[in-house]
Design an enzyme around this catalytic site. Structure first.
Site, mmCIF file in Angstrom:
data_model
loop_
_atom_site.group_PDB
_atom_site.id
_atom_site.type_symbol
_atom_site.label_atom_id
_atom_site.label_comp_id
_atom_site.label_asym_id
_atom_site.label_seq_id
_atom_site.Cartn_x
_atom_site.Cartn_y
_atom_site.Cartn_z
ATOM 1 N N GLU A 56 -13.873 3.045 0.977
ATOM 2 C CA GLU A 56 -15.278 2.735 0.663
ATOM 3 C C GLU A 56 -16.046 2.363 1.925
ATOM 4 O O GLU A 56 -17.224 2.699 2.083
ATOM 5 C CB GLU A 56 -15.369 1.535 -0.294
ATOM 6 C CG GLU A 56 -14.581 1.663 -1.569
ATOM 7 C CD GLU A 56 -13.148 1.157 -1.425
ATOM 8 O OE1 GLU A 56 -12.506 1.466 -0.408
ATOM 9 O OE2 GLU A 56 -12.679 0.471 -2.333
ATOM 10 N N CYS A 75 -10.688 -3.182 -3.691
ATOM 11 C CA CYS A 75 -9.924 -4.426 -3.544
ATOM 12 C C CYS A 75 -10.882 -5.607 -3.558
ATOM 13 O O CYS A 75 -12.035 -5.512 -3.136
ATOM 14 C CB CYS A 75 -9.095 -4.398 -2.266
ATOM 15 S SG CYS A 75 -10.038 -4.361 -0.750
ATOM 16 N N ARG A 184 3.556 2.730 16.416
ATOM 17 C CA ARG A 184 4.113 1.380 16.575
ATOM 18 C C ARG A 184 3.088 0.320 16.206
ATOM 19 O O ARG A 184 3.420 -0.706 15.636
ATOM 20 C CB ARG A 184 4.558 1.160 18.021
ATOM 21 C CG ARG A 184 5.860 1.827 18.356
ATOM 22 C CD ARG A 184 6.229 1.548 19.801
ATOM 23 N NE ARG A 184 7.449 2.234 20.194
ATOM 24 C CZ ARG A 184 7.850 2.372 21.448
ATOM 25 N NH1 ARG A 184 7.123 1.867 22.435
ATOM 26 N NH2 ARG A 184 8.971 2.999 21.731
ATOM 27 N N LEU A 204 9.560 -1.216 23.710
ATOM 28 C CA LEU A 204 9.282 -1.193 22.267
ATOM 29 C C LEU A 204 8.008 -1.913 21.846
ATOM 30 O O LEU A 204 7.919 -2.433 20.741
ATOM 31 C CB LEU A 204 10.472 -1.747 21.472
ATOM 32 C CG LEU A 204 11.773 -0.955 21.566
ATOM 33 C CD1 LEU A 204 12.882 -1.661 20.778
ATOM 34 C CD2 LEU A 204 11.596 0.463 21.012
ATOM 35 N N SER A 303 23.103 5.270 9.067
ATOM 36 C CA SER A 303 23.319 4.092 8.209
ATOM 37 C C SER A 303 22.119 3.856 7.300
ATOM 38 O O SER A 303 22.274 3.485 6.135
ATOM 39 C CB SER A 303 23.552 2.836 9.045
ATOM 40 O OG SER A 303 24.702 2.975 9.822
#
Ligand code: AOF
Ligand code: ZN
Length: 373
Positions: A56, A75, A184, A204, A303
């Site tokens: 919006e 919201c 990131r 990082l 994993s």
């Protein structure tokens, strides 16, 4: 209270542009909005990025009018951005039309009363069936009680993330690497395994301005506490470092890493003896991490896939061939025995980023290899 002739075509357009947020906003909803002035379209917008302005707001920046047609109930609470209900009121909008009520506990069912209290007419449920697919991943995110996980890698055309000597500088071009910095800044946590940390010594941090209120956590899976106290991640104090290790890890090494500023958390093991992915995700969820970027090598990525914890893959594909049977690939582990068992994406798309291709895939809940495989 009632719909008007122009509502449906405007909603159809809002649904169409909402889809442009695909792959950029998850686990937030895809949302599109159209501003009408006396029945004519004067502004359009969509939720473009996780953490960024809502649909919006983008539409109202393009043009002011009397009616806003939006795919999702606006919201009404302060999230990463101020509440849209308030923005609609301040923009002098007289009618707000939406397709779907917000299924989130924070915002669901609150906008109607708030808007009506401000004298704004509300119309709900316009083209709700057509708009429903926009909430597919949002509903999933609301139900899973763990962060949305994006596995990111850069690979050659022949599927290698490094050379046979594990040299990975650089697989993709500068623009793709720039895109990773942006990604990131749109995640609350960045995850690597200790192998990547020791091999590449990455910083990082997002080197671009983040859309999120706080800096991302940098999380290292390190079952044996092999993280070097000299690692580059400790040179930056703006993004906290969390090291996830096992219950029996060496106390002396923990002390050294704590002195370097890391938080060390001790958790259980997964089937292969590494730190349990599910437990790390649970802990991060508890600290408010909603969207996580996995930048690991193939072992930890395997994993995550085995735990059924990869929701999205962002793969940069560089137009070059490295070859080599031993060169590393994005997902190691056992893998499937039959191609029919491979984890299939539910949606995927591609864009060109500089010389490279960026492939984005969204996955239903599923594991690689399948349970027992
Ligand atoms: C809107 N328009 O375009 C979107 C909405 O993560 P945040 O702080 O941006 O807030 C996301 C919440 O806001 C999300 O859970 C959903 O309830 C709503 N998303 N709302 O009015 C939008 N993306
Ligand atoms: Zn909003």
């Amino acid at each position: 209270m009632s719909g008007r002739a122009g509502d449906s075509p405007a909603m159809r357009r809002a649904i169409e542009i909402a889809q442009r947020g695909a792959g950029e906003v998850e686990p937030n909803p895809r949302v599109g909005a159209v501003v009408l002035k006396k029945g004519k379209v004067v502004g359009e917008g969509f939720h473009e990025a996780y953490g960024g302005p809502h649909a919006e707001i983008g539409a109202l920046r393009k043009g002011k009018g009397d009616t806003v047609v939006v795919t999702l109930e606006p919201c009404s609470t302060e999230g990463k951005t101020p509440p849209c209900v308030e923005a609609l009121r301040r923009a002098g909008v007289r009618r707000v039309v939406w397709a779907l009520d917000d299924p989130s506990p924070a915002n669901g069912g609150k906008a109607k009363a708030a808007l009506e209290a401000a004298g704004i007419e509300v119309v709900r449920g316009v083209l709700s069936k057509e708009a429903e697919p926009l909430l597919r991943w949002f509903r999933r995110g609301l139900s899973m009680e763990r962060p949305w996980v994006i596995a990111k890698w850069a690979m050659t055309l022949d599927g290698k993330i490094g050379s046979r000597d594990r040299d990975a500088k650089w697989v993709s071009g500068e623009e793709a690497r720039e895109a990773v910095h942006q990604l990131r800044g749109r995640c609350e946590a960045i995850v690597v395994g200790v192998g990547t940390l020791l091999a590449d010594d990455p910083l990082l941090t997002p080197r671009r301005k983040s859309l999120l209120p706080g800096p991302p956590l940098r999380v290292v899976f390190d079952s044996g506490l092999r993280t070097s106290p000299e690692a580059k991640i400790f040179s930056d104090k703006t993004c906290p470092v969390v090291i996830a290790t096992l219950a029996g890890a060496d106390a002396e090494r923990e002390k050294v890493l704590r002195e370097r500023g890391a938080e060390v958390i001790r958790l259980g093991t997964d089937a292969s003896g590494g730190v349990s992915v599910a437990e790390v995700l649970k802990a991060l969820w508890g600290s408010g991490v909603r969207r996580l970027l996995l930048e690991s090598g193939g072992k930890l990525a395997a994993s995550f896939f085995a735990a059924g914890a990869v929701d999205q893959v962002v793969a940069f594909v560089a137009p070059k061939v490295a070859g080599g049977a031993s060169a590393p690939t994005p997902v190691e582990g056992t893998g499937v025995s039959k191609m029919g068992e491979a984890l299939a994406a539910a949606e995927w798309f591609s864009t060109k980023v500089g010389e490279d291709l960026r492939l984005t895939a969204l996955f239903p809940e599923g594991t690689v290899p399948p349970a027992g495989g």
